[in-house]
Design an enzyme around this catalytic site. Structure first.
Site, PDB file in Angstrom:
ATOM      1  N   CYS A  71       0.794  -1.235   0.000  1.00  0.00           N
ATOM      2  CA  CYS A  71       0.000   0.000   0.000  1.00  0.00           C
ATOM      3  C   CYS A  71       0.821   1.277   0.000  1.00  0.00           C
ATOM      4  O   CYS A  71       0.526   2.219  -0.741  1.00  0.00           O
ATOM      5  CB  CYS A  71      -0.990   0.004   1.158  1.00  0.00           C
ATOM      6  SG  CYS A  71      -0.255   0.143   2.810  1.00  0.00           S
ATOM      7  N   HIS A 111      -2.310   1.194   7.138  1.00  0.00           N
ATOM      8  CA  HIS A 111      -2.660   1.211   5.719  1.00  0.00           C
ATOM      9  C   HIS A 111      -2.729   2.653   5.237  1.00  0.00           C
ATOM     10  O   HIS A 111      -3.036   3.566   5.998  1.00  0.00           O
ATOM     11  CB  HIS A 111      -4.010   0.519   5.499  1.00  0.00           C
ATOM     12  CG  HIS A 111      -4.434   0.498   4.066  1.00  0.00           C
ATOM     13  ND1 HIS A 111      -3.715  -0.125   3.075  1.00  0.00           N
ATOM     14  CD2 HIS A 111      -5.514   1.059   3.447  1.00  0.00           C
ATOM     15  CE1 HIS A 111      -4.323   0.037   1.915  1.00  0.00           C
ATOM     16  NE2 HIS A 111      -5.413   0.755   2.115  1.00  0.00           N
ATOM     17  N   ASP A 126      -7.714   3.924  -3.873  1.00  0.00           N
ATOM     18  CA  ASP A 126      -6.830   3.024  -3.127  1.00  0.00           C
ATOM     19  C   ASP A 126      -6.413   1.888  -4.059  1.00  0.00           C
ATOM     20  O   ASP A 126      -7.212   1.008  -4.366  1.00  0.00           O
ATOM     21  CB  ASP A 126      -7.555   2.480  -1.894  1.00  0.00           C
ATOM     22  CG  ASP A 126      -6.652   1.646  -1.001  1.00  0.00           C
ATOM     23  OD1 ASP A 126      -5.508   1.369  -1.398  1.00  0.00           O
ATOM     24  OD2 ASP A 126      -7.100   1.266   0.097  1.00  0.00           O
TER      25      ASP A 126
END
Length: 272
Positions: A71, A111, A126
């Protein structure tokens, strides 16, 4: 964030030839092309290598080589791309809920995701949530089902947090919780260090790879390969028998050349 973005190289990597403007159509198209071309993977933490977040290192890994990232790498790169196109982007931090029982305490902000304020509303982008990579940005609206090519999502609001959930064969499953407080680069560096080095973190002890396009979701978790249809229905599942099978699967499903370290430590990959 050091280094400069090589936008043309990035667009070639994701095979994008469409228009570039700070609007929803461009955001949707770039998001879909990114996740189809650049897989999620946490191989560096598994191999004991540091995960670098400077833009030059991220581009060398995700753009210039046949690799992916997780991420912090994925969304740092995507943020730089969106800003180069003209979007205003806010970096956020989230608390992962994917493996947590519904009544369990919240964990740390481990995250990274992105918020964009467009003329027709606020959107969450995302490209780096490895348990269920989003194939499209989502409008930040509560309690409405948002269908994409490969999933159905919903935001809920409670106790001062947004909770993102995805529809699965057994019902709704929470992905993560977040608020709109910007994530500072120092916050991301600390979370990245924790996520890539903490012994109990998923990526230090598991091989996790995922890619999603408009027709299927492809996952490799340790020695198990899974292909899913929309909303998580399994259409193919098989065991990875040896390192050659692993290497072939990496190349064919994810476009990744298997790092030499995996060949050396394949015996350490857990058997589910």
């Amino acid at each position: 964030m050091s280094g400069s973005l090589r936008l043309e190289n990035y667009l070639k990597r994701i095979r994008y030839t469409g228009a570039l403007a700070p609007d929803l159509a461009t955001l949707n198209a770039l998001h879909a092309a990114h996740v189809a071309a650049i897989p999620f993977e946490g191989l560096d933490p598994f191999c004991g290598r540091p995960v670098k977040l400077d833009l030059e290192s991220i581009q060398a890994k995700l753009v210039d080589s046949p690799r992916g990232g997780y991420c912090f790498e994925q969304n740092t790169l995507f943020k730089a791309v969106l800003e180069a196109v003209g979007f205003e982007v806010t970096q956020l931090g989230a608390r992962v809920r994917w493996m947590s029982p519904p009544d369990s305490p919240l964990g740390p902000r481990s995250h990274m995701l992105l918020k964009l304020d467009l003329d027709d509303g606020t959107y969450i982008a995302d490209v780096g949530f490895g348990a269920c990579v989003m194939d499209a940005p989502l409008q930040l609206e509560e309690e409405i089902e948002q269908r994409t090519a490969m999933g159905t999502y919903r935001f809920d609001w409670r106790d001062g947090l947004f909770y993102l959930a995805v529809k699965q064969p057994n019902g709704w499953r929470e992905m993560y919780a977040f608020n709109l407080e910007p994530q500072l680069p120092s916050d991301a560096e600390q979370a990245n260090w924790f996520t890539s080095t903490y012994p109990a973190a998923p990526f230090t002890s598991n091989v996790i790879v995922e890619r999603v396009d408009s027709s299927a979701r492809y996952k490799l978790i340790n020695r198990r390969y899974v292909k899913e249809a929309r909303e998580g229905e399994v259409v193919e599942e098989r065991a990875i028998n040896d390192v050659d099978d692993c290497s072939k699967t990496f190349q064919e499903a994810f476009g990744i050349v298997l790092p030499s370290e995996i060949r050396q430590i394949f015996s350490r990959v857990p058997k589910d």
